[in-house]
Design an enzyme around this catalytic site. Structure first.
Site, PDB file in Angstrom:
ATOM      1  N   ARG A 189      30.317  44.807  54.060  1.00 27.35           N
ATOM      2  CA  ARG A 189      30.828  45.173  52.713  1.00 27.35           C
ATOM      3  C   ARG A 189      30.235  45.120  51.375  1.00 27.35           C
ATOM      4  O   ARG A 189      30.207  45.641  50.444  1.00 27.35           O
ATOM      5  CB  ARG A 189      31.979  44.034  52.667  1.00 27.35           C
TER       6      ARG A 189
ATOM      7  N   GLU B 229      47.798  44.895  46.475  1.00 25.39           N
ATOM      8  CA  GLU B 229      47.632  43.505  47.041  1.00 25.39           C
ATOM      9  C   GLU B 229      48.021  42.481  46.269  1.00 25.39           C
ATOM     10  O   GLU B 229      48.329  42.800  44.858  1.00 25.39           O
ATOM     11  CB  GLU B 229      46.192  43.630  47.436  1.00 25.39           C
TER      12      GLU B 229
ATOM     13  N   LYS C 114      34.046  44.330  46.003  1.00 32.11           N
ATOM     14  CA  LYS C 114      34.377  43.034  45.663  1.00 32.11           C
ATOM     15  C   LYS C 114      33.741  42.594  44.413  1.00 32.11           C
ATOM     16  O   LYS C 114      32.798  41.621  44.318  1.00 32.11           O
ATOM     17  CB  LYS C 114      34.012  41.895  46.755  1.00 32.11           C
TER      18      LYS C 114
HETATM   19  C1  COI Z   1      38.368  35.275  49.537  1.00 27.68           C
HETATM   20  O1  COI Z   1      39.401  35.333  50.224  1.00 27.68           O
HETATM   21  O2  COI Z   1      37.239  34.949  50.123  1.00 27.68           O
HETATM   22  C2  COI Z   1      38.315  35.637  48.239  1.00 27.68           C
HETATM   23  O3  COI Z   1      37.203  36.495  47.986  1.00 27.68           O
HETATM   24  C3  COI Z   1      39.267  35.468  47.276  1.00 27.68           C
HETATM   25  C4  COI Z   1      38.960  34.510  46.088  1.00 27.68           C
HETATM   26  C5  COI Z   1      39.601  34.931  44.944  1.00 27.68           C
HETATM   27  C6  COI Z   1      38.957  33.180  46.522  1.00 27.68           C
END
Ligand code: COI
Length: 390
Positions: free
Chosen positions: A134, A272, A236
């Site tokens: 990813r 989401e 991300k």
């Molecule tokens: C995760 O679930 O690892 C995320 O990237 C969310 C983050 C905003 C804590």
């Protein structure tokens, strides 16, 4: 001084105390700073395997917050080159030019995964190669070079082993692993950075939401959107998360746990939650919004779809309307940080719908148990998802 939980039976008299270990590691890391760091990595890994005393923290009350640990991993490369060799160094602040691309133009990505300490003393990672894949997809979208999946997984392993004493005892939480990829080189005109940094730090964590494992309360956001078609919602990138802070803060101020976003065109399909994917359950069907560029392809999301299928549920990745959400039997969220989090209520246009009678729904409970038992090594890993570290 460290006097926390000890895994009896493993700690022999000749093993270094964590303080000695820290000195040894600090020496190894700093003495090799400007040379080939393979040695420091080897010292860090083997020494940390020998140290089985846990850090002296309150393991029973872990929250999802940063707790600085011993080491972080850093690897750098120039634009047009490939990442080649990284190193562990003491956890601490990093230096960046005020003109770094990540600071000025948001050229950055992050990942999240977890390490678990198992009852037999082993340490496991959950599908780390998926995060590596990813990260590479995101890097392409953000015009950045990225480590290979193999480099990524190796770096994660080294970082976890070097910080082994921070991995919570079984059942008390996990070690959250946060890889970052950023344009660290200086730019002024809008352009990809001339230099990139891949960094991994870790922190022991407990439950993400303050509700713990109790159901959370979400509000559907009708004005602001998390992502748009053609944008970066599906990767991300750090900017996706800053963009949801305003709605999240407003929701929290009103007592909600978090915000659920709708699509930006029709404003009626689920997207989401700020930090996790959403699922609705109706009868035997479990549905979640399909991945189509605006939705983050969560690794927990993908895993839950497979686990649900294997448990005999009908699973659908499709457009899910807000009306279906309001008529669902159960709703839950998934993510690395949140794991599987049941939703107790949804508020949409001032109307509040509740699910179940304030307990955790049957399906959410079943999927949570199936996934976490696998992650913690309590059930056999028939999926081949677990990577053992020792
Ligand atoms: C995760 O679930 O690892 C995320 O990237 C969310 C983050 C905003 C804590």
């Amino acid at each position: 001084m460290v006097n926390g939980a000890v895994f009896a039976g493993f700690l022999g008299p000749s093993h270094p105390t964590p303080l000695q270990l820290q000195k040894q590691l600090r020496f190894a890391s700093f003495s090799n700073r400007n040379s080939n760091n393979v040695n420091s990595l080897r010292v860090a890994s083997s020494a940390s395997i020998a140290a089985l005393e846990l850090a002296d923290i309150d393991w029973d009350n872990l929250r999802f917050g940063l707790m600085p640990t011993d080491y972080m991993y850093i690897m750098r490369c120039s634009q047009g080159e490939a990442f080649s060799k990284g190193q562990l160094q003491r956890f601490g602040n990093i230096e960046l030019s005020p003109s770094a691309a990540v600071l000025n133009y948001g050229q950055g990505l992050f990942e999240g995964l977890k390490a678990y300490r198992k009852h037999d003393g082993n340490i496991s990672l959950f599908r780390p190669e998926e995060n590596g894949v990813r990260l590479r997809m995101g890097a392409e979208r953000m015009c950045m070079p990225a480590p290979t999946v193999e480099q990524f997984v190796e770096a994660v392993k080294e970082t976890v082993l070097a910080n082994e004493r921070w991995i919570p005892p079984p059942g008390k939480g996990s070690l959250y692993i946060r890889p970052l990829l950023m344009g660290s080189g200086a730019v002024l005109g809008l352009a990809p950075a001339p230099e990139y940094t891949f960094l991994i730090y870790v922190s022991p964590v407990g439950n993400y939401f303050k509700e713990g494992l109790a159901p959370i309360n979400l509000i559907v956001e009708t004005e602001m959107h998390r992502a748009t078609p053609g944008g970066t919602g599906g990767v991300k990138t750090i900017g996706n998360y800053a963009a949801v802070l305003q709605a999240q803060s407003a929701a929290r101020a009103k007592g909600f746990s978090d915000v659920l976003y709708l699509d930006s065109i029709d404003k009626k399909y689920l997207e989401e939650v700020s930090s996790c994917n959403i699922f609705v359950v109706k009868g035997n069907e479990i549905s979640t919004p399909a991945i189509k560029g605006t939705i983050l392809p969560g690794i927990t999301r993908k895993s839950i779809l497979d686990v649900a299928r294997s448990q005999g549920f009908e699973v659908a990745e499709r457009q899910v309307t807000v009306n279906e959400l309001l008529e669902a039997d159960e709703v839950f969220c998934t993510g690395t940080a949140v794991v599987v989090s049941p939703v107790g209520s949804i508020t949409y246009l001032n109307k509040r719908v509740t699910y179940g009678s304030d307990g955790v729904g049957r399906v959410s409970q079943l999927l949570y148990s199936a996934l976490t038992s696998l992650q913690m090594g309590l059930t056999e890993d028939k999926m081949g998802w677990i990577v053992e570290l020792k």
